[in-house]
Write an enzyme that holds these catalytic residues in place. Structure first.
Site, short mmCIF file in Angstrom:
data_model
loop_
_atom_site.label_atom_id
_atom_site.label_comp_id
_atom_site.label_asym_id
_atom_site.label_seq_id
_atom_site.Cartn_x
_atom_site.Cartn_y
_atom_site.Cartn_z
N HIS A 128 0.86 -1.18 0.00
CA HIS A 128 0.00 0.00 0.00
C HIS A 128 0.90 1.24 0.00
CE1 HIS A 128 1.05 0.18 4.21
NE2 HIS A 128 0.51 -1.01 4.42
N HIS A 158 4.00 1.27 2.25
CA HIS A 158 5.19 0.57 1.73
C HIS A 158 5.86 1.39 0.63
CE1 HIS A 158 2.67 -3.06 2.94
NE2 HIS A 158 3.79 -3.26 3.61
N ASP A 178 4.67 0.35 12.83
CA ASP A 178 5.07 -0.75 13.70
C ASP A 178 6.27 -0.26 14.52
OD1 ASP A 178 3.38 -3.10 12.60
OD2 ASP A 178 4.20 -2.14 10.83
O1 PAF Z 1 6.38 -5.35 8.88
C1 PAF Z 1 6.35 -6.36 8.17
O2 PAF Z 1 5.71 -6.41 7.11
C2 PAF Z 1 7.06 -7.62 8.64
O3 PAF Z 1 7.01 -7.74 10.02
C3 PAF Z 1 8.50 -7.71 8.14
C4 PAF Z 1 9.36 -6.59 8.71
C5 PAF Z 1 8.54 -7.67 6.62
C6 PAF Z 1 9.13 -9.04 8.59
O4 PAF Z 1 8.44 -10.13 8.06
#
Ligand code: PAF
Length: 284
Positions: free
Chosen positions: A36, A39, A152
């Site tokens: 999305h 990212h 996150d």
């Molecule tokens: O944030 C995420 O999408 C996942 O936790 C990651 C960092 C790609 C690890 O699988």
């Protein structure tokens, strides 16, 4: 142009060797796909700062504490590649599962302390899975810089500590959370919510901002949280797992922003678990 998709570590390593020989810097954006705008903002930052950019897509089974969540996690590889075609990405690394966890795989990376609170408390084993796969992705891509979303926030802190503790020579960069116009933090899990649920879910950010404003006026955190939680439940959230203030540096719980802090939340809307956090400046 669509970047090539590589599924084998040896192929990635061969390319990487050429890049290093040419003295180029490599950036990695680790993802689980279902890309999305959040990212894509990481990809944009990586492209601006690095000569070569690898986007990884791997739905990591080891970080799902709930099998249903893993089974339902959106998998949209073609659309993801299409979205990345607008950026100067060199490789999309979508490792086959045996490239990450080969037969007999036996190693787990555990970060202590930072993982005891919030997500760690409600998702046992989650951060071991994250630290393990991210350590592998750092080592496999040999990247100089890695980009993570601040949505996150705890994950970002855990990953930074892991890289530092293991002497992995990579700079871990946190980028701002990207939000819908409603304020809802972008998340791949939002894809599983109806429009009505998305509208209701936006209330989480609004209530977090209300708590932030109350804190700045010297109101007590416990009262603010109690009132916000009641309103969230009334607005359609089925459960608030946590809504708490944590130190921005070591995540220790705070009841006043005596230092730079984050207000962090996890709550359930229509069977989907959503998380969010906002910056809370220190009160002088
Ligand atoms: O944030 C995420 O999408 C996942 O936790 C990651 C960092 C790609 C690890 O699988």
């Amino acid at each position: 142009m669509t970047a090539p998709i590589l599924r084998r570590l040896a192929d990635l390593r061969a390319l990487h060797a050429d890049w290093i020989r040419a003295g180029e810097t490599v950036g990695v954006v680790p993802t689980m796909g279902a890309l999305h705008a959040g990212h894509l903002s990481l990809v944009e930052a990586a492209c601006a700062e690095c000569d070569r950019v690898v986007v990884t897509i791997f739905v990591n089974p080891k970080q799902f504490n709930n099998p249903e969540d893993l089974a339902n996690y959106p998998r949209t590889e073609l659309e993801d590649a299409e979205k990345l075609s607008g950026f100067d990405v060199d490789v999309i690394y979508v490792p086959d599962p045996d490239q990450i966890y080969p037969e007999g795989y036996a190693t787990t990376v555990t970060v202590e302390g930072l993982t005891d609170v919030m997500e760690g408390r409600f998702r046992p084993g989650h951060f071991d899975g994250v630290s393990t796969v991210v350590a592998k992705l750092f080592l496999q891509t040999g990247a100089h810089k890695a980009y993570f979303g601040q949505k996150d926030y705890q994950q970002l802190m855990v990953v930074k500590r892991m890289a530092r503790d293991l002497d992995i020579p990579i700079e871990v960069i946190g980028c701002p959370t990207v939000r819908e116009a409603s304020g809802l933090a972008m998340s791949s899990r939002n894809l599983r919510l109806s429009q009505e649920a998305l509208d209701k879910a936006a209330r989480l950010y609004a209530e977090m901002q209300a708590i932030a404003a109350g804190l700045q006026q010297g109101e007590a955190l416990a009262d603010l949280v109690e009132r916000a939680s009641a309103r969230l439940l009334q607005a359609g959230f089925s459960e608030i797992e946590y809504l708490e203030l944590a130190s921005a540096t070591d995540l220790k719980p705070l009841d006043r922003p005596t230092e730079a802090a984050r207000l962090c939340a996890a709550a359930w809307m229509d069977g989907i678990r959503l998380i969010d956090n906002i910056e809370i400046p220190a009160l002088n």
